[in-house]
Scaffold this motif. Structure first.
Motif: not given
Ligand SMILES: CC(=O)N[C@@H](Cc1ccc2ccccc2c1)C(=O)O
Ligand SMILES: [Mg+2]
Length: 366
Positions: A19, A23, A29, A50, A161, A187, A189, A237-238, A261, A291, A314
């Motif tokens: 995935f 970043f 996981r 993470l 992404k 997204d 990020n 998001d962040e 989240k 995830l 998601d």
């Molecule tokens: C589903 C989605 O895109 N999630 C996060 C980013 C993200 C991406 C990679 C990940 C890897 C391991 C654990 C959490 C993670 C979350 C987001 O929305 O920004």
């Protein structure tokens, strides 16, 4: 309810496919599961950090450390989940570690009382629509194969992404192949800066639902400036780490949709507060994903059934990321997942599978 202690368990789940985001690229996981043991029931919480501090400042070993070093003793005498938030408020930051402990105590409390997460949070739906997050790929054909597969599975919303060098072409290819009716969003990020505004404005041609977190976490004002330059709604998001930062971002015009989240904001109770203030401000929200295993996924599905969650989240099947989940797998039906109605989270890890994927267990008595 009296807390007797917490079990901290690390669970390693391989991903069905790498995935890749702006970043990092993840292939497995490393999950920190928290079990709260009380005199009335046991409860589960999933820490969504993470392994490395690349999505946010937290990381899994650090979360386990701060739980053992500060948080667990600080909540030794609390009797319910609201007590956890109050006892941990004095400690700065670490929302994902706090959220995992609060969720485990909340799950124990609700199981003891026979109430579901959905009922506790204010659920108004029996099923929730499923969106899917699609990583950055090595080629456009590979991306189109992946998106086609998810659409065939029934996902109602596609999220791509993006990063500089993988954005306009990818979105254009998906629009050309799958048409204008597919609900589509992107997204970044935090991968762009305000200097990319003219480039990002090209995304306005594709009728996207939103562009998620284009700029860095701290740049609330930059997102407000960017919002004036794009037609596509901006979704943070962040940047949204609490109800307070959510309210500030809305007030400044930095966000017109919010990805909630629970781990990122410190727990499901804070997530509900953000939902409530967003509804009051007329701002739609959706449930983001980290995830999660079937444990965190159960809680997210309950949260996603609140009235203000008007965009698909998601919130995917277990099989989106895992060949085997540690709970009964969450299986999408007709593009939706069913909100659990059992006490607490309504699910629990399957002991044999939990053992199979466990890499370490620690018991912390209080
Ligand atoms: C589903 C989605 O895109 N999630 C996060 C980013 C993200 C991406 C990679 C990940 C890897 C391991 C654990 C959490 C993670 C979350 C987001 O929305 O920004
Ligand atoms: Mg995101």
């Amino acid at each position: 309810m009296k807390i007797e202690g917490f079990e901290l368990r690390r669970v390693g789940l391989p991903l069905v496919s790498p995935f890749r985001t702006s970043f990092s690229t993840q292939t497995a996981r490393d999950i920190l599961l928290v079990k709260a043991v009380t005199d009335q029931a046991e409860g589960w919480g999933e820490c969504v950090t993470l392994g490395d501090p690349l999505y946010s400042p937290e990381y899994t070993d650090g979360a386990a450390d701060i739980m053992k070093r500060y948080f667990i003793q600080a909540i030794a005498d609390v009797t319910d989940a609201t007590g956890v938030g109050q006892a941990l408020h004095k400690f700065k930051g670490h929302p994902m570690a706090k959220a995992a402990l609060e969720t485990a105590v909340l799950d124990a409390e609700l199981r003891a009382e026979g109430r579901s997460f959905g009922r506790e949070l204010g659920s108004v739906r029996d099923v929730v629509p499923c969106g899917v997050s699609v990583g950055i790929m090595d080629s456009i054909p590979e991306l189109l194969d992946a998106v086609g597969g998810y659409i065939d599975e029934g996902y109602v919303r596609i999220k791509l992404k993006i990063e500089p060098g993988w954005d306009i072409e990818a979105v254009r290819a998906v629009r050309e192949r799958f048409g204008d009716d597919v609900q589509l969003q992107v997204d970044a990020n935090t991968a762009y800066t305000l200097r990319d505004a003219r480039h990002l404005a090209k995304l306005d041609d594709f009728d996207l639902l939103l562009i998620e977190q284009p700029l860095e976490e701290e740049d609330i004002v930059g997102h407000a400036d960017l919002a004036k330059m794009l037609k596509t709604p901006i979704c943070l998001d962040e940047s949204v780490t609490s109800a307070q930062t959510a309210a500030a971002a809305i007030r400044l015009g930095a966000t017109s949709v919010i990805n909630i989240k629970p781990g990122r904001v410190g727990g499901y109770l804070e997530a509900r507060r953000i939902h409530d203030l967003a509804v009051a401000a007329g701002v739609p929200v959706w449930c983001g994903g980290m995830l999660e295993s079937g444990i965190g996924r159960a809680a997210n599905i309950a949260l996603a059934s609140l009235p203000g969650f008007t965009l698909p989240g998601d919130v995917s099947s277990s099989s989106r990321f895992y060949k085997t989940d540690i709970t009964e797998p969450w299986v999408m039906e007709d593009g939706h997942l069913t909100v659990p109605t059992g006490p607490g989270l309504g699910v629990a890890p399957i002991p044999e599978l939990l053992e199979e994927f466990t890499t370490s267990v620690e018991w912390i008595a209080v």
